[in-house]
Write a protein that holds these residues in place. Structure first.
Motif, short mmCIF file in Angstrom:
data_model
loop_
_atom_site.label_atom_id
_atom_site.label_comp_id
_atom_site.label_asym_id
_atom_site.label_seq_id
_atom_site.Cartn_x
_atom_site.Cartn_y
_atom_site.Cartn_z
N ASP A 100 60.67 34.69 20.10
CA ASP A 100 59.81 35.50 20.96
C ASP A 100 60.57 36.02 22.17
O ASP A 100 60.10 36.93 22.86
CB ASP A 100 58.60 34.67 21.43
CG ASP A 100 57.72 34.26 20.26
OD1 ASP A 100 57.22 35.16 19.55
OD2 ASP A 100 57.54 33.04 20.06
N VAL A 101 61.72 35.45 22.45
CA VAL A 101 62.58 35.91 23.53
C VAL A 101 64.00 35.45 23.23
O VAL A 101 64.20 34.40 22.60
CB VAL A 101 62.11 35.38 24.89
CG1 VAL A 101 62.26 33.86 24.99
CG2 VAL A 101 62.84 36.05 26.05
N VAL A 102 64.99 36.25 23.62
CA VAL A 102 66.41 35.89 23.47
C VAL A 102 67.03 35.84 24.86
O VAL A 102 66.90 36.79 25.65
CB VAL A 102 67.15 36.91 22.58
CG1 VAL A 102 68.65 36.60 22.55
CG2 VAL A 102 66.57 36.91 21.17
N LEU A 103 67.72 34.75 25.16
CA LEU A 103 68.32 34.53 26.47
C LEU A 103 69.80 34.21 26.30
O LEU A 103 70.19 33.44 25.41
CB LEU A 103 67.63 33.37 27.19
CG LEU A 103 66.11 33.51 27.38
CD1 LEU A 103 65.51 32.18 27.82
CD2 LEU A 103 65.80 34.60 28.40
N ALA A 104 70.64 34.79 27.16
CA ALA A 104 72.08 34.55 27.07
C ALA A 104 72.71 34.80 28.43
O ALA A 104 72.13 35.50 29.28
CB ALA A 104 72.72 35.45 26.01
N GLN A 105 73.90 34.26 28.62
CA GLN A 105 74.63 34.45 29.87
C GLN A 105 76.10 34.62 29.57
O GLN A 105 76.58 34.28 28.49
CB GLN A 105 74.41 33.28 30.82
CG GLN A 105 74.93 31.95 30.30
CD GLN A 105 74.59 30.76 31.20
OE1 GLN A 105 73.93 30.90 32.23
NE2 GLN A 105 75.03 29.57 30.81
N HIS A 106 76.84 35.15 30.56
CA HIS A 106 78.28 35.34 30.41
C HIS A 106 78.97 35.02 31.72
O HIS A 106 78.58 35.51 32.77
CB HIS A 106 78.60 36.78 30.02
CG HIS A 106 79.93 36.93 29.34
ND1 HIS A 106 81.13 36.58 29.94
CD2 HIS A 106 80.25 37.37 28.10
CE1 HIS A 106 82.12 36.81 29.10
NE2 HIS A 106 81.62 37.29 27.97
N VAL A 107 79.98 34.16 31.66
CA VAL A 107 80.74 33.83 32.85
C VAL A 107 81.54 35.06 33.29
O VAL A 107 82.04 35.83 32.46
CB VAL A 107 81.66 32.61 32.60
CG1 VAL A 107 82.78 32.94 31.63
CG2 VAL A 107 82.22 32.08 33.91
N ALA A 108 81.64 35.25 34.60
CA ALA A 108 82.24 36.46 35.16
C ALA A 108 83.14 36.11 36.34
O ALA A 108 83.01 35.03 36.94
CB ALA A 108 81.14 37.43 35.60
N PRO A 109 84.06 37.01 36.71
CA PRO A 109 85.03 36.72 37.77
C PRO A 109 84.49 36.94 39.17
O PRO A 109 85.06 37.70 39.96
CB PRO A 109 86.18 37.68 37.44
CG PRO A 109 85.51 38.86 36.82
CD PRO A 109 84.36 38.30 36.03
N PHE A 110 83.36 36.33 39.47
CA PHE A 110 82.93 36.25 40.87
C PHE A 110 82.62 34.79 41.18
O PHE A 110 82.72 33.92 40.31
CB PHE A 110 81.76 37.19 41.17
CG PHE A 110 80.56 37.05 40.28
CD1 PHE A 110 79.59 36.10 40.53
CD2 PHE A 110 80.38 37.90 39.20
CE1 PHE A 110 78.47 35.97 39.73
CE2 PHE A 110 79.27 37.79 38.38
CZ PHE A 110 78.32 36.82 38.64
N GLY A 111 82.28 34.50 42.43
CA GLY A 111 82.23 33.14 42.90
C GLY A 111 81.33 32.22 42.10
O GLY A 111 80.18 32.56 41.81
N ALA A 112 81.85 31.06 41.71
CA ALA A 112 81.02 30.06 41.05
C ALA A 112 79.90 29.65 41.99
O ALA A 112 80.10 29.51 43.20
CB ALA A 112 81.87 28.86 40.67
N GLY A 113 78.72 29.48 41.42
CA GLY A 113 77.54 29.19 42.23
C GLY A 113 76.66 30.40 42.42
O GLY A 113 75.61 30.32 43.07
N LEU A 114 77.07 31.55 41.85
CA LEU A 114 76.29 32.78 41.96
C LEU A 114 75.82 33.22 40.58
O LEU A 114 76.46 32.94 39.57
CB LEU A 114 77.14 33.90 42.57
CG LEU A 114 77.71 33.65 43.96
CD1 LEU A 114 78.64 34.80 44.36
CD2 LEU A 114 76.60 33.49 44.99
#
Length: 427
Positions: A168-182
């Motif tokens: 019913d929903v698809v969720l995903a994330q991608h690590v990126a080159p900005f500050g960890a914790g954001l």
């Protein structure tokens, strides 16, 4: 969010502190052992082993190396959480103690982070199942880097053969080159469509001392490389976005022989189907024109190497999940970001299911290094981007925040389900 929902969320997240050391060790192990697309056997085996231990119904070998875990936990929506597994053909230059042990291969795009975070979230959701009702699907996808992994899983019956319930929903994330914790997000079209092309120019070879007896494919292709940049600069309106980049040029083997052919590989990025169609048509037109101008007897041949669709975030899902991110992490750590010209295939999984997608970016760089580079105006110079041989996300707090983000994003959908009692928020 009600006090009871906030309490439930905190209860589900609570075991993470005791599990984070194991997740850091997993991340470092995955980083040491990168595997290319459709070759992720070791990574897939570890994902399957852990999911089985968490109590999921596990299916392996989807599209070769894909893994799916399903945890049915009463009435409620089906939430699919996705991580990609593949590495890149890049030689690592990070100096990490846990650097790649495989020559010419590296997790230069952070998929080791993605796998680790999803396994962490899968663990928390299984352990905290008394706090939610519904079904969670955790999907470990091969071959994202070549744009075919998600579609290959679908073609292998991911939904149609009932390997997993349709989400019913698809969720995903991608690590990126900005500050960890954001965490960064982009409404609407957040990542570009991408088309990788291989164009072969055919000429007539001969001796380098007698170019008049040849049709030089190197000159033909070199002229194309220069002229093709005019597609963006002169044929795409300033209000639209497109990128054309030539990444590979191969021709000949020795200095005094004009070869029979030259092969150019290029990448096209766009956010609008009309723009994409026009750019691809312009590239084809220029390739043919350069061949004709050189007097080639044979038109160039174009092969599509891979293709990604535009990644589009659902506005309602983005808003609802961001509310949870802000409550958990603080408004100062969740910020809007413009569309990225990189590409993804996670949206294929949502489109095939007719489900909304929310795809966000997870900061992974050392926070102090990032702040210093930002203050000096040197982000591009000092902070390596994804696909760089120096790309090295820090384990903490990246993994902690990544696990938390996936977990609360899933809990958000179940918390808004009618199965929990009453209408969804905002109804």
């Amino acid at each position: 969010m009600s006090d009871s929902d906030a309490s439930g969320r905190a209860s589900v997240l609570a075991p993470l502190d005791a599990r984070i050391a194991d997740l850091v060790a997993l991340y470092e192990d995955l980083h040491r052992h990168p595997e290319l697309g459709f070759q992720e056997t070791r990574t897939a085996a570890e994902a399957a082993r852990r999911l089985t231990g968490f109590g999921y119904d596990v299916t392996t070998g989807i599209a070769g190396t894909g893994v799916a875990g399903v945890l049915r936990n009463g009435a409620g929506p089906v939430v699919l959480l996705r991580a990609d597994m593949d590495a890149l053909p890049v030689t690592e230059n990070t100096g990490l103690e846990y650097a790649s042990t495989v020559d010419g291969r590296m997790h230069a795009c952070g998929h080791d982070v993605h796998v680790t975070c999803l396994l962490g979230a899968a663990d928390l959701l299984a352990a905290g199942r008394e706090r939610w009702s519904g079904t969670v699907v955790v999907l470990f996808q091969p071959a994202e880097e070549i744009g075919s992994g998600a579609q290959a899983m679908l073609d292998d019956g991911l939904y149609s053969k009932g390997r997993v319930p349709t989400p019913d929903v698809v969720l995903a994330q991608h690590v990126a080159p900005f500050g960890a914790g954001l965490i960064a997000y982009c409404p609407g079209a957040c990542m570009a469509a991408a088309d990788s092309l291989e164009i072969t120019f055919h000429g007539t070879g001969g001796h380098g001392s007698r170019p008049e007896t040849t049709v030089d494919p190197i000159l033909m292709a070199a002229s194309f490389v220069q002229r093709v940049q005019s597609v963006v600069s002169r044929e795409v309106a300033p209000k639209d976005q497109a990128v054309v980049s030539v990444g590979s040029f191969h021709a000949g083997d020795t200095a005094n022989v004009i070869p029979e052919r030259a092969v150019v590989r290029l990448s096209v990025r766009s956010f609008d189907e009309t723009v994409r169609t026009a750019v691809l048509a312009g590239i084809d037109r220029i390739a043919r024109a350069e061949a004709a101008a050189s007097g080639a007897d044979r038109a160039p041949e174009t092969e599509v190497l891979d293709s990604f669709p535009v990644t589009v975030n659902d506005a309602s899902t983005l808003h609802e999940v961001n509310e949870q991110f802000v409550e958990l992490f603080g408004a100062e750590r969740v910020f809007a970001y413009g569309p990225a010209s990189g590409s993804e295939d996670a949206g294929v999984l949502a489109t095939a299911a007719g489900a909304p997608l929310y795809y966000w970016w997870l900061g992974g760089w050392d926070p102090e290094e990032f702040r210093t580079a930002l203050a000096a105006g040197r982000l591009a110079q000092d902070i390596p981007s994804n696909h760089s041989p120096r790309f090295a996300p820090v384990a903490r707090p990246t993994l902690t925040m990544g696990v938390q983000a996936l977990t609360v994003a899933a809990l958000n959908r179940w918390g808004r389900s009618p199965a929990r009692g009453g209408p969804p928020c905002g109804a």
